[in-house]
Design a protein around this motif. Structure first.
Motif, PDB file in Angstrom:
ATOM      1  N   ALA A   1       0.821  -1.207   0.000  1.00 62.39           N
ATOM      2  CA  ALA A   1       0.000   0.000   0.000  1.00 62.39           C
ATOM      3  C   ALA A   1       0.861   1.266   0.000  1.00 62.39           C
ATOM      4  N   ASP A   2       0.258   2.357  -0.477  1.00 65.13           N
ATOM      5  CA  ASP A   2       0.914   3.659  -0.434  1.00 65.13           C
ATOM      6  C   ASP A   2       0.818   4.229   0.989  1.00 65.13           C
ATOM      7  N   PRO A   3       1.416   5.385   1.240  1.00 60.90           N
ATOM      8  CA  PRO A   3       1.388   5.934   2.616  1.00 60.90           C
ATOM      9  C   PRO A   3      -0.014   6.156   3.170  1.00 60.90           C
ATOM     10  N   GLU A   4      -0.997   6.328   2.304  1.00 56.90           N
ATOM     11  CA  GLU A   4      -2.377   6.510   2.771  1.00 56.90           C
ATOM     12  C   GLU A   4      -3.100   5.193   3.003  1.00 56.90           C
ATOM     13  N   GLY A   5      -2.428   4.074   2.756  1.00 52.90           N
ATOM     14  CA  GLY A   5      -3.041   2.769   3.003  1.00 52.90           C
ATOM     15  C   GLY A   5      -3.830   2.223   1.833  1.00 52.90           C
ATOM     16  N   PHE A   6      -3.612   2.723   0.618  1.00 54.00           N
ATOM     17  CA  PHE A   6      -4.345   2.271  -0.561  1.00 54.00           C
ATOM     18  C   PHE A   6      -3.439   1.471  -1.489  1.00 54.00           C
ATOM     19  N   VAL A   7      -4.022   0.450  -2.108  1.00 55.03           N
ATOM     20  CA  VAL A   7      -3.412  -0.201  -3.264  1.00 55.03           C
ATOM     21  C   VAL A   7      -4.201   0.223  -4.491  1.00 55.03           C
ATOM     22  N   HIS A   8      -3.655  -0.053  -5.679  1.00 55.13           N
ATOM     23  CA  HIS A   8      -4.283   0.483  -6.890  1.00 55.13           C
ATOM     24  C   HIS A   8      -4.400  -0.584  -7.977  1.00 55.13           C
ATOM     25  N   PRO A   9      -5.231  -1.613  -7.758  1.00 55.37           N
ATOM     26  CA  PRO A   9      -5.453  -2.597  -8.824  1.00 55.37           C
ATOM     27  C   PRO A   9      -6.154  -1.952 -10.011  1.00 55.37           C
ATOM     28  N   LEU A  10      -5.557  -2.118 -11.185  1.00 51.01           N
ATOM     29  CA  LEU A  10      -6.097  -1.539 -12.425  1.00 51.01           C
ATOM     30  C   LEU A  10      -6.299  -0.038 -12.299  1.00 51.01           C
TER      31      LEU A  10
END
Length: 457
Positions: free
Chosen positions: A56-65
């Motif tokens: 995850a990024d620093p904000e806690g998100f992943v980015h599938p597609l």
């Protein structure tokens, strides 16, 4: 060319041959149930979430597609995506199976696709959250498709009078394997240091072992079950032509045909509602235990194991009760017990594992039996030659449409801030399901489907 050894219903005329098929049929439950227990219920959710958080990024998100997704939501979204895939695939596969009369190759394909995806979870590590989500979607959807085909064999391997027993034994086999493999997994997981394994490696071994188990024991039903001729499956020589291309047209025809059997649809509606309650209790029990009752992970896993063990006895015991009281009355009794369980759960004291174990034991005793008898009762309501298609609708009710219960649970918690209020809100599913099932005249429904009416149902 061998002599025809089946009766007009497609059943083997020789009781010994029927029993041989039944024993083979039991083993698919034995093969695939470890996925539901060890992978979905225990290990994959927390592990996939940890992998996603690592990526995850620093904000806690992943980015599938390219879509931003909270790492903690990835598992739930992947499960939802697998349900969408399964809902699209199940009716198509069911239609193809009935048009061609060849369930076994489709069962083999879906089972081994799911087993391979589960075994591939061994390679889920580091930041490979996309691999984990993909394998989960493939495995979960494959399991749903395979269960359509597996369930559709029931009317073809068991006389009407013995289906409750056969279905209950299948569930018992499944819960037995789930408990056995979970015990072995817990030994590996809890003792990973003594085995020279990291915690992550131990989890990956547990995940992959479920896939290997699934694939190995699927060989038994594939050797013992047999395909019926197309004529037996309600088709003809032309039925196989264009089966894949005509699958969706056949689904439309099936839906129209189901309107001609309103009593079968009435049972499906009742099942959809009370099974939604059952599935929500199962899926939310660990959250209730951890968040509301303050129980640790070891206690929750032990409770899952207790449910698996007692579900074996519950499935077999309720199967015997059905022989005396009929499947419908026994299911109605189980729904009353489910209501009592929820009421008891509302009053459970926090930080008291013993009381939670008592609740898990009660769930285990009614879980397997209510599911097994629902399956066998529905098998009597399916017109001959349409087993796979109708069981695709049944499986969609079981897996693809069980979303309302979690929604009610979530809304109740959101409005009240109490998991106790959320758990008691599920009583409505068992109460409404009880009323709807009680109103279904099952003997008339069986006759309307064109099937022989058992002496007791």
């Amino acid at each position: 060319m061998t002599a025809d050894t089946t009766d007009p219903e497609g059943l083997a005329a020789d009781p010994a041959e029927r029993r041989r098929e039944q024993r083979g049929w039991y083993f698919y439950d034995f093969a695939c149930s470890v996925y539901s227990t060890s992978v979905l219920t225990v290990f994959l959710g927390p592990y996939l979430t940890s992998v996603a958080k690592a990526a995850a990024d620093p904000e806690g998100f992943v980015h599938p597609l390219g879509v931003p997704v909270r790492a903690g939501s990835l598992f739930a979204y992947a499960v939802s995506a697998s349900i969408v895939v399964a809902v699209l695939a199940m009716p198509l596969v069911g239609a193809v199976a009935d048009r061609t009369g060849r369930k076994k190759p489709l069962l083999a394909a879906s089972a081994y696709l799911g087993a391979a995806a589960t075994t591939g979870m061994f390679f889920l590590q580091g930041e490979r959250y996309l691999l984990g989500a993909f394998l989960l979607i493939v495995a979960n959807a494959s399991l749903s498709v395979s269960m359509v085909l597996y369930n559709a064999y029931l009317p073809q391997i068991a006389e009407p009078e013995e289906r409750d027993t056969v279905s209950s034994r299948g569930w018992a086999f499944g819960y037995t394997s789930g408990a056995l493999v979970l015990v072995l997994n817990l030994v590996v997981y809890s003792g990973h240091d003594s085995f020279g394994l990291s915690e992550g490696t131990a989890v990956r071994i547990c995940l992959a072992s479920a896939g290997l188990w699934w694939g190995a024991f699927t060989l038994v039903p594939l050797r013992r079950l047999r395909d019926r001729r197309i004529e037996e499956a309600g088709g003809g020589p032309a039925a196989a032509e264009g089966a894949v291309g005509g699958g969706w047209q056949q689904l439309t025809s099936t839906l129209r045909d189901m309107r001609r059997h309103p009593l079968t649809l009435s049972f499906l509606l009742a099942y959809l509602i009370y099974n939604d309650g059952v599935q929500t209790v199962i899926s939310q029990a660990s959250i209730y235990g951890s968040e509301e009752l303050g129980l640790d992970q070891t206690t929750l896993i032990t409770a899952v194991l207790l449910v698996q063990v007692l579900a074996v006895a519950g499935a077999l015991g309720m199967g015997r009760m059905a022989r005396s009281y009929g499947a419908k009355r026994t299911i109605l009794g189980s729904l009353a017990v489910w209501t009592v369980i929820l009421a008891a759960g509302y009053f459970l004291p926090a930080n008291q594992p013993v009381f939670f174990f008592c609740l898990a034991a009660a769930i285990g005793l009614v879980l397997g039996g209510s599911q097994a008898l629902s399956r066998s009762l529905f098998s009597h309501l399916v017109p001959r030659g349409k087993e796979a298609e109708y069981f695709s609708a049944y499986e969609m009710s079981d897996r693809g449409l069980s979303w309302l219960g979690p929604l009610v649970f979530g809304l109740a918690y959101q409005l009240t801030g109490s998991y106790r209020d959320a758990i008691i809100s599920l009583v409505i599913f068992f109460a409404v399901g009880f009323v709807l099932l009680a109103r279904v005249p099952v003997r008339r429904a069986v006759a309307a489907a064109g099937n022989p009416v058992p002496g007791r149902i």
